[in-house]
Scaffold this active site. Sequence first.
Site, PDB file in Angstrom:
ATOM      1  N   LYS A 183      56.118  27.292  30.552  1.00 28.69           N
ATOM      2  CA  LYS A 183      57.319  27.020  31.219  1.00 28.69           C
ATOM      3  C   LYS A 183      56.800  26.524  32.873  1.00 28.69           C
ATOM      4  O   LYS A 183      57.400  25.630  33.530  1.00 28.69           O
ATOM      5  CB  LYS A 183      58.357  28.006  31.260  1.00 28.69           C
ATOM      6  CG  LYS A 183      59.391  28.095  31.875  1.00 28.69           C
ATOM      7  CD  LYS A 183      60.483  29.053  31.781  1.00 28.69           C
ATOM      8  CE  LYS A 183      61.575  28.755  32.540  1.00 28.69           C
ATOM      9  NZ  LYS A 183      62.507  30.233  32.494  1.00 28.69           N
ATOM     10  N   GLU A 189      45.862  31.686  32.050  1.00 26.78           N
ATOM     11  CA  GLU A 189      45.061  31.524  30.740  1.00 26.78           C
ATOM     12  C   GLU A 189      45.476  29.945  30.121  1.00 26.78           C
ATOM     13  O   GLU A 189      44.546  29.554  29.554  1.00 26.78           O
ATOM     14  CB  GLU A 189      45.730  32.455  29.786  1.00 26.78           C
ATOM     15  CG  GLU A 189      45.649  33.950  29.965  1.00 26.78           C
ATOM     16  CD  GLU A 189      46.666  34.509  30.809  1.00 26.78           C
ATOM     17  OE1 GLU A 189      47.215  33.697  31.862  1.00 26.78           O
ATOM     18  OE2 GLU A 189      47.027  35.748  30.656  1.00 26.78           O
ATOM     19  N   GLY A 241      61.470  32.175  28.962  1.00 22.84           N
ATOM     20  CA  GLY A 241      60.116  31.844  28.276  1.00 22.84           C
ATOM     21  C   GLY A 241      60.148  32.547  26.915  1.00 22.84           C
ATOM     22  O   GLY A 241      59.773  31.945  25.918  1.00 22.84           O
ATOM     23  N   ARG A 242      60.424  33.800  26.820  1.00 21.99           N
ATOM     24  CA  ARG A 242      60.670  34.332  25.317  1.00 21.99           C
ATOM     25  C   ARG A 242      61.881  34.044  24.366  1.00 21.99           C
ATOM     26  O   ARG A 242      61.850  34.603  23.431  1.00 21.99           O
ATOM     27  CB  ARG A 242      60.583  36.006  25.603  1.00 21.99           C
ATOM     28  CG  ARG A 242      61.567  36.609  26.466  1.00 21.99           C
ATOM     29  CD  ARG A 242      61.159  38.070  26.981  1.00 21.99           C
ATOM     30  NE  ARG A 242      62.130  38.684  28.137  1.00 21.99           N
ATOM     31  CZ  ARG A 242      61.944  38.397  29.437  1.00 21.99           C
ATOM     32  NH1 ARG A 242      60.942  37.751  29.763  1.00 21.99           N
ATOM     33  NH2 ARG A 242      62.846  38.809  30.106  1.00 21.99           N
ATOM     34  N   GLU A 327      59.472  43.099  27.188  1.00 17.60           N
ATOM     35  CA  GLU A 327      59.490  42.278  28.583  1.00 17.60           C
ATOM     36  C   GLU A 327      61.203  41.978  28.890  1.00 17.60           C
ATOM     37  O   GLU A 327      61.383  42.000  30.194  1.00 17.60           O
ATOM     38  CB  GLU A 327      58.889  40.835  28.376  1.00 17.60           C
ATOM     39  CG  GLU A 327      58.426  40.161  29.603  1.00 17.60           C
ATOM     40  CD  GLU A 327      57.656  38.917  29.460  1.00 17.60           C
ATOM     41  OE1 GLU A 327      58.365  37.898  29.430  1.00 17.60           O
ATOM     42  OE2 GLU A 327      56.392  38.906  29.790  1.00 17.60           O
ATOM     43  N   HIS A 357      48.857  52.315   4.233  1.00 19.54           N
ATOM     44  CA  HIS A 357      47.583  52.900   4.261  1.00 19.54           C
ATOM     45  C   HIS A 357      47.377  53.056   5.569  1.00 19.54           C
ATOM     46  O   HIS A 357      46.035  53.241   5.731  1.00 19.54           O
ATOM     47  CB  HIS A 357      46.776  51.915   3.216  1.00 19.54           C
ATOM     48  CG  HIS A 357      47.458  51.893   2.028  1.00 19.54           C
ATOM     49  ND1 HIS A 357      47.328  52.605   0.896  1.00 19.54           N
ATOM     50  CD2 HIS A 357      48.390  50.613   1.559  1.00 19.54           C
ATOM     51  CE1 HIS A 357      47.897  52.030  -0.090  1.00 19.54           C
ATOM     52  NE2 HIS A 357      48.655  50.921   0.275  1.00 19.54           N
ATOM     53  N   LYS A 486      48.875  40.083  37.541  1.00 17.64           N
ATOM     54  CA  LYS A 486      48.583  38.779  37.925  1.00 17.64           C
ATOM     55  C   LYS A 486      47.806  38.307  39.179  1.00 17.64           C
ATOM     56  O   LYS A 486      46.756  37.923  39.290  1.00 17.64           O
ATOM     57  CB  LYS A 486      49.739  37.883  37.668  1.00 17.64           C
ATOM     58  CG  LYS A 486      50.085  37.558  36.394  1.00 17.64           C
ATOM     59  CD  LYS A 486      51.119  36.372  36.378  1.00 17.64           C
ATOM     60  CE  LYS A 486      51.938  36.283  35.013  1.00 17.64           C
ATOM     61  NZ  LYS A 486      53.080  35.627  35.192  1.00 17.64           N
TER      62      LYS A 486
HETATM   63  O1  LIG Z   1      55.157  29.647  29.740  1.00 17.58           O
HETATM   64  P1  LIG Z   1      54.341  30.202  31.051  1.00 17.58           P
HETATM   65  O2  LIG Z   1      55.004  29.828  32.134  1.00 17.58           O
HETATM   66  O3  LIG Z   1      52.929  29.753  30.871  1.00 17.58           O
HETATM   67  O4  LIG Z   1      54.466  31.700  31.051  1.00 17.58           O
HETATM   68  C1  LIG Z   1      53.923  32.344  29.767  1.00 17.58           C
HETATM   69  C2  LIG Z   1      54.430  33.914  29.737  1.00 17.58           C
HETATM   70  O5  LIG Z   1      54.053  34.652  31.073  1.00 17.58           O
HETATM   71  C3  LIG Z   1      55.325  35.385  31.303  1.00 17.58           C
HETATM   72  O6  LIG Z   1      55.470  34.903  32.384  1.00 17.58           O
HETATM   73  C4  LIG Z   1      54.438  36.765  31.359  1.00 17.58           C
HETATM   74  O7  LIG Z   1      53.374  36.786  32.189  1.00 17.58           O
HETATM   75  C5  LIG Z   1      56.013  35.384  30.232  1.00 17.58           C
HETATM   76  O8  LIG Z   1      57.268  35.888  30.573  1.00 17.58           O
HETATM   77  C6  LIG Z   1      55.911  33.811  29.624  1.00 17.58           C
HETATM   78  O9  LIG Z   1      56.492  33.659  28.301  1.00 17.58           O
END
Ligand SMILES: O=P(O)(O)OC[C@H]1O[C@](O)(CO)[C@@H](O)[C@@H]1O
Length: 516
Positions: A183, A189, A241-242, A327, A357, A486
């Site tokens: 987003k 990452e 995002g979620r 979140e 289990h 972060k």
């Molecule tokens: O889609 P993006 O901007 O890479 O963010 C990934 C995820 O990182 C977050 O901002 C949390 O670090 C989430 O809310 C989001 O889904």
Amino acid sequence: MTLDDLKSRAVSTPSIASLFDDEPDRLDRMCHRVGPLRADFSKQHVSADDLEALIAMADTLDVPGWQQRLFAGDPINQSEKRAVLHTALRGVGGKAVADDVAAMRARMGRFATDIRSSNRFDDIVHIGIGGSDLGPRLVADAFAATLTASPRLHFANNVDGASVNDAIRGLDPKRTLVIVVSKSFGTQETKMNAESVRDWLTAAGCSAADHVLAVSANRDRAIDFGIDPDNIFDFWDWVGGRYSIWSAVGLSLAIAYGPDAFGEMLDGAGAMDRHFRDTPMAENIPVLMALIGVWNRNAHGYDSLAVIPYARRLRKLAAFLQQLEMESNGKGATRDGGQAGLTCPVIWGDEGTNGQHAFFQWLHQGTSHGGNGGAPVDFVAVLKDHEDRPDHHLALLANCFAQSEALMLGKGEAVVRQENADREDIDSLAPQKTFPGNRPSTTLTLDALTPSAIGHLIALYEHKTFVQGVIWGLNSFDQWGVELGKVLAETILSELESGEAGQHDPSTIALIRMAR
Ligand SMILES: O=P(O)(O)OC[C@H]1O[C@](O)(CO)[C@@H](O)[C@@H]1O
């Protein structure tokens, strides 16, 4: 009744088992259906009177007004000054954005159909994390109950090099489509994984323009990153995002499983949206689920909620809900800056029967702070056998139903003593073999694991999360709590690269030196 009154009220709630005797219509009143999804709340430790009081509380806290503002597209994400319109992606509410949504869906549909018929790609590598990863992974598994992915789907999320290595291992770069989903297009990452995969493509002589797409709400950053502008699928800041699986974030699903399946999932979610918007609270599944969750948290004092799908293909449900609920509502400040009380419990779980289990011992006999041991459970079962293994399927369902019954009924000490009358150590043994029971659960059943059913299920939890946020006084659509770590990680990364540790506590300095 206010949130503060719940605890004292719950003290006089009869046991779950006796509620079935006291309330002859309990099963009918506590079971509700929308399309393929049925919710059975009857094994929750809440009486008809409690529920009525909870509904009155929801009314006082203006849940109906917040529902209206959600669907109208008001900027209810106040701290970020944004509307929250994921339901518009399912064709419900948010009229102002309907044209943009329709145009994007049409583009996704055309693109997915072209790629599927072109036979250019054998594999898709979907790169993203958090909301740009968890939903697509959950749904990819669920779709596999009825459909076969073609091209095949692989995911890279973690910054750990193992994630990207696992995703591309054995793939032919010339026949691989890469979809970078972010987003913000600023996530460490995702950018690192995208760079590594781009290097892998170019080393094989493939041009990124022919192989790499981006899905983002930040077109400029995607272009700066080197994505061809024609290869960008946009979405909007009013999609959290979620809550974004319904947008172009689901592009890899639409390609791998076909736009029709993706559309059926959106329609299923839309049916849940209309139920949520139009049904009185006493019969409204997301509202009831939210209120019962608040009751378990604030009245009974449970710290966690276990989500146990008795369906291997829903095994990522708990991970998905961890982000969705924790979140959204794992917050200590209210939307007007006040101090919140108890908010989102820990969400956790694994697939049934595996969990039986492992941690079910704790669910049945564990203790926890506040007196109520264990945790409430959401059981999720699929009635149809999609594996052509009827004997396995019946055993799976039998285990699911047995666990909710055992949690509720337990096993009294008198019975244990009778069964073990010949043991000379009966006094020490009996308490250990006793099950306290009265442990609450909800059972959700899906008639079949269709795309529509998975749409219903995810939308149910989205709306539950929203209602709980309203009741706890939270803004469920921001996530300031993820920022601090972060920023520190960026600082420490530059120190690891340069070899010079900056200002930190002694423990962190020692760790940095060790890593160097
Ligand atoms: O889609 P993006 O901007 O890479 O963010 C990934 C995820 O990182 C977050 O901002 C949390 O670090 C989430 O809310 C989001 O889904």
